[in-house]
Scaffold this motif. Structure first.
Motif, mmCIF file in Angstrom:
data_model
loop_
_atom_site.group_PDB
_atom_site.id
_atom_site.type_symbol
_atom_site.label_atom_id
_atom_site.label_comp_id
_atom_site.label_asym_id
_atom_site.label_seq_id
_atom_site.Cartn_x
_atom_site.Cartn_y
_atom_site.Cartn_z
ATOM 1 N N ALA A 16 40.085 26.157 -67.415
ATOM 2 C CA ALA A 16 38.926 27.481 -66.992
ATOM 3 C C ALA A 16 37.813 27.110 -66.502
ATOM 4 N N MET A 17 37.657 26.088 -66.808
ATOM 5 C CA MET A 17 36.463 25.772 -66.656
ATOM 6 C C MET A 17 36.769 26.219 -64.836
ATOM 7 N N ASP A 18 37.671 24.880 -64.773
ATOM 8 C CA ASP A 18 37.709 25.069 -62.901
ATOM 9 C C ASP A 18 37.859 26.859 -62.151
ATOM 10 N N THR A 19 38.486 27.582 -63.201
ATOM 11 C CA THR A 19 38.170 29.090 -62.951
ATOM 12 C C THR A 19 36.894 29.553 -62.655
ATOM 13 N N LEU A 20 35.902 28.894 -63.273
ATOM 14 C CA LEU A 20 34.949 29.809 -63.621
ATOM 15 C C LEU A 20 33.784 28.535 -62.731
ATOM 16 N N THR A 21 34.991 27.371 -62.367
ATOM 17 C CA THR A 21 33.604 27.145 -60.818
ATOM 18 C C THR A 21 34.067 27.936 -59.161
ATOM 19 N N GLY A 22 35.514 27.936 -59.716
ATOM 20 C CA GLY A 22 35.924 29.040 -58.725
ATOM 21 C C GLY A 22 35.720 30.316 -58.423
ATOM 22 N N SER A 23 35.110 30.436 -59.133
ATOM 23 C CA SER A 23 35.077 31.830 -59.050
ATOM 24 C C SER A 23 33.672 33.088 -58.541
ATOM 25 N N ARG A 24 33.327 33.973 -57.730
ATOM 26 C CA ARG A 24 32.595 34.523 -57.585
ATOM 27 C C ARG A 24 32.209 35.448 -58.327
ATOM 28 N N VAL A 25 30.611 35.935 -58.179
ATOM 29 C CA VAL A 25 30.361 37.019 -59.505
ATOM 30 C C VAL A 25 28.666 37.682 -58.734
ATOM 31 N N ALA A 26 28.847 38.997 -58.677
ATOM 32 C CA ALA A 26 27.695 39.947 -57.842
ATOM 33 C C ALA A 26 26.859 40.590 -59.468
ATOM 34 N N VAL A 27 25.517 40.302 -59.808
ATOM 35 C CA VAL A 27 24.945 40.915 -60.695
ATOM 36 C C VAL A 27 23.877 42.095 -60.190
ATOM 37 N N PHE A 28 24.005 43.300 -60.062
ATOM 38 C CA PHE A 28 23.059 44.052 -59.392
ATOM 39 C C PHE A 28 22.453 44.408 -60.163
ATOM 40 N N GLY A 29 20.921 44.057 -60.379
ATOM 41 C CA GLY A 29 19.624 44.295 -61.433
ATOM 42 C C GLY A 29 19.127 43.152 -62.136
ATOM 43 N N MET A 30 18.045 42.679 -61.823
ATOM 44 C CA MET A 30 18.143 41.394 -62.384
ATOM 45 C C MET A 30 16.777 41.440 -63.523
ATOM 46 N N GLY A 31 17.075 42.568 -64.605
ATOM 47 C CA GLY A 31 15.873 42.993 -65.531
ATOM 48 C C GLY A 31 16.330 42.571 -67.048
ATOM 49 N N GLY A 32 15.791 43.031 -67.720
ATOM 50 C CA GLY A 32 16.087 43.048 -69.277
ATOM 51 C C GLY A 32 17.777 42.213 -69.398
#
Length: 307
Positions: A16-32
């Protein structure tokens, strides 16, 4: 060997940790909401994060945004976010986009690069554009609905947009998605009825904008100035971050695989391969920075005239 993610690995397992290490995630909006989403992803070991926001930290952000401190007022949120992410995980590859995502500039972002997209945008047209493009590309996306004007952090639910109630933003998005023939959208929304703001012109940003720089959108030009607090947007962000982590692992079929089941397990092998590929990319970037050949890949896109 123990590391900052050892306790998470004890719960979810190394694949599971290897899965997360190899993942790329985009977050739109750095607010609250978005700042707390990013915090969860960074502390969960996601290996590559793309963060989108054009604003600088404002004094009025301090009541709810993770990156907003007296010491960071005036700094661009994506820059503050990158520094914090690297203080959690130096090996996380961070891509910064100093931009206000809009239909007019959406072509500048290749959404197909991402394993997951998080929508924490507060503008309806931008939310719809992001959702529409992710749907077309079949990129998983989760959207935050309204977190302003509320007091009950326990009222949040994870569901499909068609099952939402009480949330005015969800109602608008739900109707527009039907017209776009988009049948489903995973969202986090609150069942609490929004409260009416206490009208006080003396402290309203609508009349007294104190944004720190001329390159920001002025509050006096915005249609709505939401009331907020420290715990409701944070709760929404934590929930969304957790959903992304669980969804990535679930899709990879790597949740809680015991060590004795590693051998000849295709999901384990694939996760290991993705983690190794991330390590190679990180080491190449680290080497370029050490040698002075690294070129900052920060993307800066200014707001359209008259926005």
């Amino acid at each position: 060997m123990q590391n900052q993610f050892s306790r998470t690995q004890l719960l979810m397992g190394k694949p599971a940790m290897d899965t997360l290490t190899g993942s790329r995630v985009a977050v739109f909006g750095m607010g609250g909401v978005g700042s707390y989403v990013t915090e969860v992803l960074a502390r969960s070991g996601v290996g590559e994060l793309d963060i989108f926001d054009d604003d600088r930290v404002c004094l009025t952000n301090i009541n709810r945004q993770l990156y907003a401190l007296l010491s960071t007022v005036g700094k661009h949120k994506v820059d503050v976010a990158e520094a914090r992410i690297h203080d959690i995980n130096r090996q996380c590859i961070v891509h910064k986009y100093q931009m206000f995502y809009l239909p007019e500039n959406a072509d500048a972002v290749d959404l197909s690069l991402f394993d997951y997209v998080v929508d924490c945008i507060d503008t309806v047209s931008a939310k719809l554009e992001l959702i529409r493009r992710c749907h077309h590309l079949q990129v998983p996306i989760i959207s935050s609905m309204g977190a302003a004007n509320k007091l009950d952090a326990t009222a949040f639910r994870v569901t499909d947009i068609n099952n939402t109630k009480m949330d005015p933003l969800a109602k608008v998005i739900r109707k527009k998605l039907r017209k776009l023939n988009i049948p489903r959208l995973k969202v986090v929304y609150s069942e609490e009825e929004p409260l009416k703001q206490i009208d006080d012109p003396n402290i309203s940003c609508r009349f007294h904008c104190i944004c720190p720089d001329k390159d920001m959108r002025k509050c006096t030009d915005r249609r709505d100035i939401p009331a907020s607090n420290a715990w409701v947007p944070a709760a929404a962000g934590l929930i969304i971050g957790g959903e992304v982590v669980k969804d990535l692992i679930k899709k990879a079929n790597t949740m809680r695989i015991l060590p004795e089941a590693f051998e000849n397990n295709k999901a384990v092998t694939m996760a290991e391969t993705k983690a190794a590929r991330h390590k190679e990319r990180y080491e190449a970037i680290a080497s370029a920075k050490k040698n002075g050949t690294w070129t900052d890949d920060k993307v800066v896109i200014k707001l359209p005239e008259g926005f």
